[in-house]
Design a protein around this motif. Structure first.
Motif, PDB file in Angstrom:
ATOM      1  N   HIS A  19      33.042  26.176   2.844  1.00  0.00           N
ATOM      2  CA  HIS A  19      32.170  25.060   2.467  1.00  0.00           C
ATOM      3  C   HIS A  19      32.814  24.227   1.376  1.00  0.00           C
ATOM      4  O   HIS A  19      32.832  22.992   1.440  1.00  0.00           O
ATOM      5  N   GLU A  22      35.551  22.177   2.820  1.00  0.00           N
ATOM      6  CA  GLU A  22      35.015  21.095   3.648  1.00  0.00           C
ATOM      7  C   GLU A  22      34.402  20.010   2.780  1.00  0.00           C
ATOM      8  O   GLU A  22      34.512  18.814   3.087  1.00  0.00           O
ATOM      9  N   ILE A  49      30.541   8.130  11.907  1.00  0.00           N
ATOM     10  CA  ILE A  49      29.142   8.368  11.547  1.00  0.00           C
ATOM     11  C   ILE A  49      28.251   8.461  12.786  1.00  0.00           C
ATOM     12  O   ILE A  49      27.117   8.910  12.724  1.00  0.00           O
ATOM     13  N   PHE A  53      22.817  10.210  13.130  1.00  0.00           N
ATOM     14  CA  PHE A  53      23.313  10.876  11.934  1.00  0.00           C
ATOM     15  C   PHE A  53      22.477  12.117  11.609  1.00  0.00           C
ATOM     16  O   PHE A  53      21.281  12.053  11.383  1.00  0.00           O
ATOM     17  N   ARG A  55      22.933  16.219   9.620  1.00  0.00           N
ATOM     18  CA  ARG A  55      23.806  16.966   8.705  1.00  0.00           C
ATOM     19  C   ARG A  55      24.847  17.792   9.424  1.00  0.00           C
ATOM     20  O   ARG A  55      25.971  17.865   9.025  1.00  0.00           O
ATOM     21  N   ARG A  56      24.446  18.438  10.536  1.00  0.00           N
ATOM     22  CA  ARG A  56      25.366  19.364  11.189  1.00  0.00           C
ATOM     23  C   ARG A  56      26.561  18.634  11.753  1.00  0.00           C
ATOM     24  O   ARG A  56      27.695  19.035  11.606  1.00  0.00           O
ATOM     25  N   PHE A  58      27.615  15.730  10.826  1.00  0.00           N
ATOM     26  CA  PHE A  58      28.347  15.159   9.707  1.00  0.00           C
ATOM     27  C   PHE A  58      29.290  16.200   9.117  1.00  0.00           C
ATOM     28  O   PHE A  58      30.438  15.928   8.809  1.00  0.00           O
ATOM     29  N   LEU A  59      28.808  17.422   8.965  1.00  0.00           N
ATOM     30  CA  LEU A  59      29.660  18.476   8.416  1.00  0.00           C
ATOM     31  C   LEU A  59      30.833  18.740   9.334  1.00  0.00           C
ATOM     32  O   LEU A  59      31.949  18.934   8.891  1.00  0.00           O
ATOM     33  N   ARG A  60      30.578  18.734  10.648  1.00  0.00           N
ATOM     34  CA  ARG A  60      31.642  19.013  11.587  1.00  0.00           C
ATOM     35  C   ARG A  60      32.669  17.917  11.556  1.00  0.00           C
ATOM     36  O   ARG A  60      33.865  18.161  11.514  1.00  0.00           O
TER      37      ARG A  60
ATOM     38  N   MET B   1      22.348   0.765  14.005  1.00  0.00           N
ATOM     39  CA  MET B   1      21.909   1.572  12.877  1.00  0.00           C
ATOM     40  C   MET B   1      22.800   1.277  11.688  1.00  0.00           C
ATOM     41  O   MET B   1      24.017   1.129  11.839  1.00  0.00           O
ATOM     42  N   LEU B  45      28.853  27.182  10.344  1.00  0.00           N
ATOM     43  CA  LEU B  45      29.091  25.925   9.655  1.00  0.00           C
ATOM     44  C   LEU B  45      28.736  24.732  10.528  1.00  0.00           C
ATOM     45  O   LEU B  45      28.196  23.749  10.054  1.00  0.00           O
ATOM     46  N   THR B  46      29.057  24.832  11.794  1.00  0.00           N
ATOM     47  CA  THR B  46      28.898  23.658  12.641  1.00  0.00           C
ATOM     48  C   THR B  46      27.596  23.656  13.421  1.00  0.00           C
ATOM     49  O   THR B  46      27.099  22.608  13.781  1.00  0.00           O
TER      50      THR B  46
END
Lengths: 255, 242
Positions: A19, A22, A49, A53, A55-56, A58-60, B1, B45-46
């Protein structure tokens, strides 16, 4: 399913470390995306983006792969920035394993072919030996099927023909062997020993050690075939303290 | 967007704070949990967000698993050294079993006695080789539980064939044990190579003894020469500790 306490703790620690890595990449990505000099095109920003949008995603996409791929490529130009090609890497290990499996299936099919010729020659008069030949031929066919399936599972192109290179090596003996029961037995013994040695040898060569069990599920049987054929010919059924790889067919031969 | 840079940075910060908040309680949660599903680190994580907060959000933490699959927290799988030590104890038991067979006076056919003596030497060499792999875990004595069982069977054997039948069963069990161990989680190439040189020999021992018993391959005695090596009869380390 089993899971181990130590593994859970280790995974949690690894998650935390990953984390942090990343997050550093993500922050750098944002800095590059919103670079004041405008080197990143709107299309690239949108692509990064895009996807509703969340979070998951975006993290990837905020990971190093995006940082080193699309954004770095885009930094060189504006709207004309091209996306880098996706590359796939076939590891040497995986490709090597497929070659070993293809070689093995080709040898099994060779054995099916040789036993077929022996059975059709009708020189084996002892019923128990004739029955064993048919049984062993059936085993080799099943072995070939299993190896073909495994090859496909690993994404390889299966080899579904008898190995011509190995057949060429056996050919001079084949014609003579098919003239008598003793000849057939001697040839079959040599063939089974070659097969058993090849499977044992493959254990040292596999990139994925898990394939050793696949190999020896068959190699052990070729050794049993050889033992019975040896005993029938009044030879020691288990002549060696440790089984040998003498005569093993090199991976890739004939395939 | 449309989304502003500020909003993006806030979201990133939000994720980071969630992760750290979750990680603070993760240690306690792991200690409390008895059954839960855990996928690979990358999937966490993903696929499920980061940190314990995300795990909790998808119901992965806590005493009861959210997934259908039952998970049991168990002891670690054996190391190669532990596997080698167990195999060594079995080989030493085989040595003692052949000694007991010879000493029983029931094996009178010279060819059978000769084969038994040869196989006993093979097992001695196998034990020595496994001792090298077991390192500091190498054993000096035969597998006590296995030897007791086999010893009782040899004592109870009525004749030579019954003794040979005991040896035949042990050889097939040894081959099956090696075959099972090849699938072990912590199997190494070095250990696999050693097994690959020993398993075929135990298999061949079994075939030779099977021919002494007059067994024929196929339906008569399927275990003599099956289509693939099997796990049937494998010697469980839990029931037969080294």
């Amino acid at each position: 399913m089993h899971i181990y306490n130590d593994d859970i703790r280790r995974e949690a620690k690894a998650i935390d470390a990953e984390h942090d890595r990343e997050m550093r990449s993500t922050t750098e990505l944002l800095d590059r995306l919103f670079d004041d000099e405008g080197r990143v095109s709107r299309r690239t920003k949108a692509d990064v983006i895009l996807g509703g949008f969340d979070r998951r995603r975006f993290l990837r996409i905020g990971g190093l792969s995006i940082l080193t791929a699309s954004v770095l490529a885009a930094c060189g130009s504006d709207e004309d920035a091209t996306e880098p090609d996706e590359t796939t890497t076939t590891t040497e290990g995986a490709a090597g394993d497929v070659t070993i499996l293809r070689t093995a299936s080709s040898i099994e099919l060779l054995a099916v072919d040789v036993y077929d010729q022996a059975i059709k020659a009708e020189v084996v008069k002892t019923k128990a030996v004739a029955d064993a030949a048919k049984l062993f031929q059936g085993h080799h066919r099943q072995h070939a099927d299993a190896l073909i399936a495994k090859t496909k599972e690993l994404g390889g192109e299966p080899f579904d023909k008898p190995n011509q290179a190995v057949l060429a090596a056996f050919q001079p003996k084949l014609a003579a062997a098919l003239g008598s029961e003793a000849g057939v037995l001697a040839l079959a013994l040599e063939l089974e020993r070659t097969a058993a040695a090849t499977y044992q040898s493959s254990v040292s060569q596999f990139g994925d050690v898990k394939l050793a069990q696949v190999a020896m599920s068959i190699g052990g049987i070729e050794a049993r075939h050889a033992a019975l054929l040896a005993v029938v010919q009044n030879q020691p059924g288990a002549p060696d303290v440790f089984h040998k790889t003498t005569g093993a067919v090199a991976a890739g031969t004939g395939v | 967007m449309e989304i502003t840079e500020k909003a993006l940075r806030h979201l990133v910060q939000d994720v980071d704070e969630q992760h750290r908040s979750g990680m603070r309680t993760l240690r306690d949660d792991i200690g409390d949990a008895h059954a839960f599903a855990l996928s690979s680190r990358r999937q966490l994580l993903t696929g499920a967000g980061v940190g314990a907060a995300a795990l909790a959000a998808v119901g992965l933490l806590g005493p009861r698993a959210a997934r259908a699959e039952e998970v049991t927290v168990v002891e670690k799988p054996p190391t190669p050294e532990e596997m080698a030590a167990h195999a060594m104890s079995i080989e030493l038991a085989a040595v003692e079993a052949y000694k007991a067979a010879a000493a029983s006076g029931k094996v009178t056919t010279p060819a059978v006695a000769g084969a038994a003596a040869t196989f006993m030497r093979h097992h001695q060499e196998h034990a020595a080789a496994l001792g090298s792999l077991a390192g500091s875990l190498a054993v000096r004595t035969a597998n006590k539980t296995l030897l007791q069982q086999v010893g009782d069977q040899i004592t109870a054997a009525k004749d030579e064939n019954a003794v040979v039948r005991v040896a035949y069963t042990v050889e097939n069990a040894a081959a099956a044990t090696y075959f099972v161990s090849l699938g072990a989680e912590k199997m190494t190439k070095r250990m696999a190579e050693a097994i690959a040189s020993i398993l075929p020999v135990e298999s061949q021992h079994a075939v030779v003894l099977g021919t002494v018993l007059g067994l024929l391959p196929g339906t008569d005695a399927p275990e003599l020469i099956p289509n693939f090596e099997t796990i049937g009869g494998a010697i469980d380390p839990a029931k037969f500790p080294a």
